[in-house]
Every structure is written in structure tokens, then in C-alpha cells.
Design an enzyme around this catalytic site. Structure first.
Site, short mmCIF file in Angstrom:
data_model
loop_
_atom_site.label_atom_id
_atom_site.label_comp_id
_atom_site.label_asym_id
_atom_site.label_seq_id
_atom_site.Cartn_x
_atom_site.Cartn_y
_atom_site.Cartn_z
CE LYS A 205 -3.75 2.26 2.56
NZ LYS A 205 -4.63 2.17 3.75
CE LYS A 257 -6.44 1.95 -0.73
NZ LYS A 257 -7.15 1.93 0.56
#
Length: 332
Positions: A205, A257
Site C-alpha cells: 500500500k 494499492k
């Protein structure tokens, strides 16, 4: 005869265009397909509102009431969407995010609502992080010196995992990028008897500018940034280290992400591990397409389908996208 004869180029024998002549032919030979079952719809449930509230920076996305979330979930599942990822917006926040572990808190209540509504027809997932619940907006417990205390945060994550499991979630998604978060969550789930609850780890992320509209959706209280725990966009090898660590700690699936600016990371993750790889097409990616389409600069439907196909082609078998229901109903 004298003079130079006109040159005649040889006619090609191999003609790849033959397989592009018609739409049925193109469909027949398509190498990548996105199924509605591959898609997960992120949903926001807000405490203390009587009607759904539009998110201004994300056209078409709502902060739901508990009742409207049940209806939206049912409609998405009827369209064939494979999963629902829940985020919550509580009325009250505090330094350690107590509402996240409250059995009657908005996220746990909303999870129970959706499990009761859709049963086993779709996978109910819950974001496991403290940022929506803390008054400082960080993803963990903040120490006296202003830094996020990694190990104190892990204890809170363990409690949150158990609360979500008791609410009925099928999957928890630890997203705070704390070191050891997957091991802490897995241990807490197993110790409490919830061995069947899966862990979808937000493994890579990044500290991305594309999260801006999401902060509107969750009424974020964040000041500053999250660069001390989310990943530097410059790093790829580090992402693979994070992915492998999460799998070693017990992750059942891993996530990259954002998605579209990190398709190379999606591909590398899919090649590196033998668990499913998810990619989250985040709020800023959604907002860019919607804004350009609203101005007539791009064909919205084609752009949505193209982005989802690209994410799938890169190696993601699970795609979190705010277009999940719409795509399932007709864009794919």
C-alpha cells in the site's frame, strides 16, 4: 525494355488483423476477461445520518445509512459482484479508535447487517484499520512524540479482528501497513476460535496522492501524511519484500494499492506468490475518469472497461472498484 521496373511489395501472409475484423471475433480471441465474480465493491456506512450522503469528489458514490447499505449490497450481489468491502464513518472519534472494537460500533453493526442480507451469496469483507476511528486520522496509536506506535497498534488490530469476526465478516483486510500486522491479526483470530476468517493483506500500500477523494468519503481527520508507514512510490523490490512477509505471516491473499499506477507491482506480486493477488482501483483513479468523462474528453464506458481489463491483465484475480456493480451489469 529498359528502365527500372516498379517495385511491388510482397503481400503479407501472416495477417493478425484477421482476428480483429468483427466484435465476435475479438471477443472469441480475447486473452483477458473480467468476470463480475472478480469484482469487489467498496462501501461506506456512516453513523448518525437519516439518508445516504453523496461524496462530492466521487460522483455516484454514497455514504450509506445502515438501511441503504443493505439495499445497495443486495443489488450489487444480484448483479453478480463477488464481494463487498466495508468502511465505516463513526459519529465519535478518539485517540485509539475505540469504536473500531465496540461490538455495537458502526463497522461491526454494518458487517452484521450485510452478512444477514446477502448470506453466502457474496463475500463480506471489512477494512481493518483505525484511521476512520481516530481523532488524529492516523492508522494506529500515536505515541507522545507524534509517531505511530507500531506495536501498540498491533494490539488494537488484534482486538478489531476479533470484533469483526464475531460480527460475521468472512474476510478482514488489515490495511494500516504496520510491521507484523498480518501475524498479529492471524494470531488473534486463531486464538479466539475464528480460524475460518480469511486475511486479505494490504501488502503493498503506497503513500499515494490518489487517495484524496477517499478521505472525503470517510470524513478523515488526518493532519500530516502517512509516509512513515505507507510505501514510497519509488520502490518496487520493497513491495515484493512486503508481499512475501505477509504471505509468510499467514495472509490468504495480498493486495496492491493503488492499482493503475502500480500495474508493474501487481504483475510482480502475481509472479512472486501463490496466493490470490488483489488490486484496489482507488478513489482518485475513479474520480479522474469520472471528471474527464463529465467533460466529454473520454468515452466513460470504454475507459472503465479498459482500466479493469488492464488490472486483470497485470495479474490481479480480485479487483476492488467503485464501478463494480455497474461493470457487472453491462460494461464487461
Amino acid at each position: 525494355m529498359t528502365g527500372t521496373q516498379p517495385h511491388t511489395a510482397p503481400r503479407p501472409v501472416v495477417r493478425p488483423r484477421r482476428l480483429r475484423r468483427t466484435a465476435p471475433l475479438r471477443r472469441l480471441v480475447a486473452e483477458t476477461r473480467v468476470s463480475p465474480a472478480d469484482l469487489v465493491l467498496p462501501m461506506f456506512v456512516k453513523e448518525g445520518i437519516a439518508e445516504p450522503v453523496p461524496v462530492p469528489s466521487m460522483p455516484g458514490v454514497l455514504q450509506h445509512t445502515r438501511d441503504s447499505s443493505r439495499k445497495a449490497a443486495r443489488e450489487a450481489v444480484e448483479a453478480g459482484v463477488g464481494g463487498l468491502m466495508l468502511f465505516a464513518v463513526p459519529e465519535r472519534k478518539d485517540p485509539v479508535g475505540l469504536a473500531a472494537t465496540d461490538p455495537d460500533g458502526i463497522l461491526n453493526a454494518a458487517v452484521a447487517d450485510l452478512v444477514a442480507e446477502v448470506g453466502d451469496a457474496a463475500t463480506v469483507m471489512a477494512d481493518l484499520c483505525l484511521d476512520e476511528f481516530t481523532d488524529h486520522g492516523h492508522c494506529g496509536v500515536v505515541a507522545d512524540d507524534g509517531t505511530v506506535d507500531n506495536d501498540a497498534t498491533l494490539e488494537r488490530y488484534g482486538r478489531m479482528a476479533v470484533a469483526l469476526a464475531e460480527a460475521g465478516t468472512h474476510v478482514v483486510g488489515p490495511s494500516g501497513m504496520m510491521d507484523g500486522q498480518v501475524a498479529a491479526v492471524r494470531a488473534a483470530l486463531d486464538a479466539s476460535g475464528h480460524t475460518g476468517v480469511a486475511v486479505l493483506a494490504y501488502a503493498a500500500k503506497y503513500a499515494s496522492s490518489f487517495y484524496g477523494p477517499f478521505r472525503d468519503a470517510v470524513d478523515s481527520s488526518l493532519t500530516g501524511d502517512r509516509r512513515t508507514y505507507q510505501m514510497d512510490p519509488a520502490n518496487g523490490a520493497e513491495a515484493m519484500r512486503e508481499v512475501r512477509l505477509d504471505v509468510a505471516e499467514g495472509a490468504d491473499a495480498v493486495m496492491v494499492k493503488p492499482a493503475m499506477a502500480y500495474l508493474d507491482i501487481v504483475r510482480r506480486a502475481a509472479d512472486a506468490v501463490d496466493v490470490p493477488v488483489a488490486a484496489y482501483q482507488v478513489s482518485g483513479e475513479y474520480a479522474m475518469v469520472e471528471a474527464a468523462a463529465a467533460r466529454g474528453w473520454i468515452d466513460r464506458g470504454r475507459a472503465v472497461a479498459e482500466t479493469l481489463t488492464a488490472i486483470r491483465r497485470a495479474g490481479a484475480s480480485i479487483i476492488l472498484t467503485y464501478w463494480a456493480e455497474e461493470a457487472a451489469r453491462g460494461l464487461l
